[in-house]
Design a protein around this motif. Structure first.
Motif, short mmCIF file in Angstrom:
data_model
loop_
_atom_site.label_atom_id
_atom_site.label_comp_id
_atom_site.label_asym_id
_atom_site.label_seq_id
_atom_site.Cartn_x
_atom_site.Cartn_y
_atom_site.Cartn_z
N LYS A 23 40.56 30.96 39.97
CA LYS A 23 42.56 30.58 39.88
C LYS A 23 43.57 29.74 40.54
O LYS A 23 43.62 28.87 40.15
N SER A 24 42.96 30.28 41.58
CA SER A 24 43.49 29.64 43.46
C SER A 24 42.87 27.77 42.91
O SER A 24 44.00 26.96 43.20
N THR A 25 41.76 27.49 42.94
CA THR A 25 40.63 26.54 42.61
C THR A 25 41.45 25.57 41.63
O THR A 25 41.63 24.15 41.88
N ALA A 36 47.55 26.94 47.75
CA ALA A 36 46.61 28.03 47.48
C ALA A 36 44.97 28.42 48.38
O ALA A 36 44.48 28.16 48.13
N ALA A 37 45.00 29.37 49.16
CA ALA A 37 43.93 29.17 49.64
C ALA A 37 42.73 30.34 48.72
O ALA A 37 43.16 31.35 47.96
N VAL A 38 41.67 29.86 49.14
CA VAL A 38 40.26 30.37 48.27
C VAL A 38 39.57 30.76 49.04
O VAL A 38 38.83 30.78 49.97
N MET A 44 40.78 37.90 47.17
CA MET A 44 41.66 36.29 48.36
C MET A 44 42.99 36.55 48.00
O MET A 44 44.07 36.66 49.20
N THR A 45 43.84 36.29 46.57
CA THR A 45 45.49 35.94 47.26
C THR A 45 45.09 37.73 45.88
O THR A 45 44.87 37.95 45.49
N ARG A 46 46.78 38.27 47.61
CA ARG A 46 47.14 39.26 47.07
C ARG A 46 49.48 38.92 46.20
O ARG A 46 49.23 40.04 46.24
N ILE A 63 51.95 29.65 38.26
CA ILE A 63 52.60 30.63 38.84
C ILE A 63 50.55 31.25 39.17
O ILE A 63 50.17 32.47 38.54
N ASP A 64 50.21 31.51 40.21
CA ASP A 64 49.29 31.69 40.59
C ASP A 64 49.17 33.31 40.93
O ASP A 64 49.81 33.31 41.67
N THR A 65 48.70 34.35 40.85
CA THR A 65 48.64 35.25 40.22
C THR A 65 47.05 35.96 41.35
O THR A 65 46.32 35.67 41.21
MG MG Z 1 43.06 33.48 44.16
#
Ligand code: MG
Ligand code: GTP
Length: 305
Positions: A23-25, A36-38, A44-46, A63-65
Motif C-alpha cells: 500500500k505505502s509503496t 511513507a515508510a516501507v 510498518m504503517t501504524r 489515504i495510506d492506512t
Molecule cells: Mg504501509
C-alpha cells in the motif's frame, strides 16, 4: 480523460489491504515521492497518512492506512480502526492485494468487512507485485482474487515496474468529485518533517530487527533543532516493552542502536538534504501497546469520532 475535461476534480482515495501488500509503496509511486515508510516486514504503517497527487486536472489525496489484521493488542485495534475509518472517508476505495501470494484469511476478512458496509464508496481492486509472476501464475491469481469480489474492477499493477499505474490513475479520476483542490499543489503529504523522521527511524528499526522486537518499538522525537541552514540536530527516544527487548535494541556494546542510527540518519539526510546529527536512546515502557494513555502519548490514540 473525463467528460468534464475543463472542470477540476479533487477527492480522497482510501488505500486499504492486509499488511505488506505494498500500500505505502504504491502510494509513494503514485504521488512520485517517498513519503511513507516501507518495510519488507508487515505492519510498518501504524496510522493514516496522506499522499497528495496534483496535476492540472485533478487532485487525489491518497489515504495510506495500516494493514488490516487480527489484532493482538490495543495498538493493533487502533491500527485496524484507522483503516476502517478510511473505508468510509474516501470518494473511492483502493483495495490492494498481493499478487505474489494466494488470498490469505486476512483478505477474506477485508472482503467481509467491505460487504458488511452499507453504501460504501466505489471500490477498485489492484493486484500488486505482478513483477513476481509468470503469465499463467498471474491469470490464476487474478481469478482467485476476483472470486472474493466478482463485480469489482481489478487492475493488475506493479509498484516496482510501474506497470498499469497510469491505468489505475485514469480509473480513479472519474470517481473524484468536481471541485477545488484541498491542498496547495506543492504539498505532497499531511505529515510534517518531524512525523516523517519518526517513521524513518521506525523503518530503520524494522530493517535491522526481527520477529516481535521491531513491532514493540515506538519512537518519540525529543528534539529537532536547526543548526544553521544545512544542518539539524535530532534526538529521539525508542520505547520498548521489556528489558530483554532493550538489550536486543541496543546490541552488543551498542552495535545495534548504532547501526539503526546510521541507517535512519542516511534516510533523513536524503529526504531533507541536510546534514543530520542523530542521537538515539532506548527506554522501557512496560506493555505500552496495551496502555491507552501510552498509545495516545505516542500518537496512536484511537480516533474519537
Ligand atoms: Mg504501509
Ligand atoms: N516485488 C514487488 N515488491 C513490492 C511491490 N510493491 C511493494 N513491494 C514490497 O512489499 C513490501 C511491503 O511494502 P509496503 O509498501 O511497506 O506494504 P504495506 O501494504 O504498506 O504494509 P503495511 O504498512 O505493513 O500494512 C516491501 O518490501 C516492498 O518493497 C511490487 O510491486 N513488487
Amino acid at each position: 480523460m473525463t467528460e468534464n475535461n475543463n472542470e477540476f476534480r479533487a477527492g480522497f482515495v482510501a488505500v486499504v489491504g492486509r499488511p505488506n501488500v505494498g500500500k505505502s509503496t504504491v502510494m509513494n509511486r503514485l504521488v512520485g515521492q517517498t513519503i511513507a515508510a516501507v518495510s519488507s516486514k508487515p505492519q510498518m504503517t501504524r496510522k493514516q497518512q496522506f499522499g497528495i497527487y496534483t496535476d492540472d486536472q485533478v487532485q487525489i489525496v491518497f489515504i495510506d492506512t495500516p494493514g488490516m489484521h487480527v489484532a493482538k493488542h490495543k495498538l493493533g485495534d487502533a491500527m485496524n480502526q484507522a483503516a476502517e475509518i478510511a473505508l468510509m472517508d474516501g470518494d473511492a476505495i483502493l483495495w490492494i492485494v498481493d499478487g505474489g501470494l494466494p488470498p490469505k484469511p486476512e483478505d477474506l476478512l477485508i472482503a467481509d468487512r467491505i460487504h458488511g458496509l452499507e453504501n460504501h464508496p466505489p471500490l477498485i481492486m489492484a493486484l500488486n507485485k505482478t513483477d513476481l509472476l509468470s503469465n499463467t501464475e498471474q491469470e490464476e491469481r487474478v481469478q482467485q482474487f476476483k472470486n472474493l469480489m466478482p463485480d469489482v474492477p481489478l487492475i493488475e499493477i506493479s509498484a516496482y515496474s510501474g506497470e498499469n499505474l497510469n491505468v489505475l490513475m485514469e480509473t480513479l479520476i472519474p470517481y473524484m468529485p468536481v471541485g477545488e483542490p484541498f491542498y496547495d499543489k506543492d504539498q505532497v503529504t499531511d505529515f510534517y518533517e518531524r512525523d516523517i523522521t519518526i517513521e524513518l527511524i521506525r523503518q530503520a528499526v524494522m530493517e535491522n530487527l526481527h520477529d516481535e522486537v521491531p513491532h514493540a518499538v515506538a519512537v518519540r522525537l525529543d528534539e529537532y533543532a536547526d543548526r544553521g541552514e544545512d544542518k539539524a540536530y535530532i534526538s529521539a527516544t525508542l520505547f520498548v516493552e521489556r528489558d530483554s527487548q532493550k538489550g536486543i535494541l541496543i546490541g552488543k556494546s551498542g552495535s545495534m542502536i548504532k547501526e539503526i542510527g546510521m541507517l535512519a540518519r542516511k534516510e533523513i539526510e536524503q529526504l531533507t538534504g541536510r546534514q543530520v546529527f542523530l542521537d538515539l536512546r532506548v527506554k522501557v515502557h512496560k506493555n505500552w501497546r496495551n496502555n491507552p494513555d501510552a498509545l495516545k502519548l505516542m500518537g496512536y490514540g484511537a480516533h474519537e469520532d
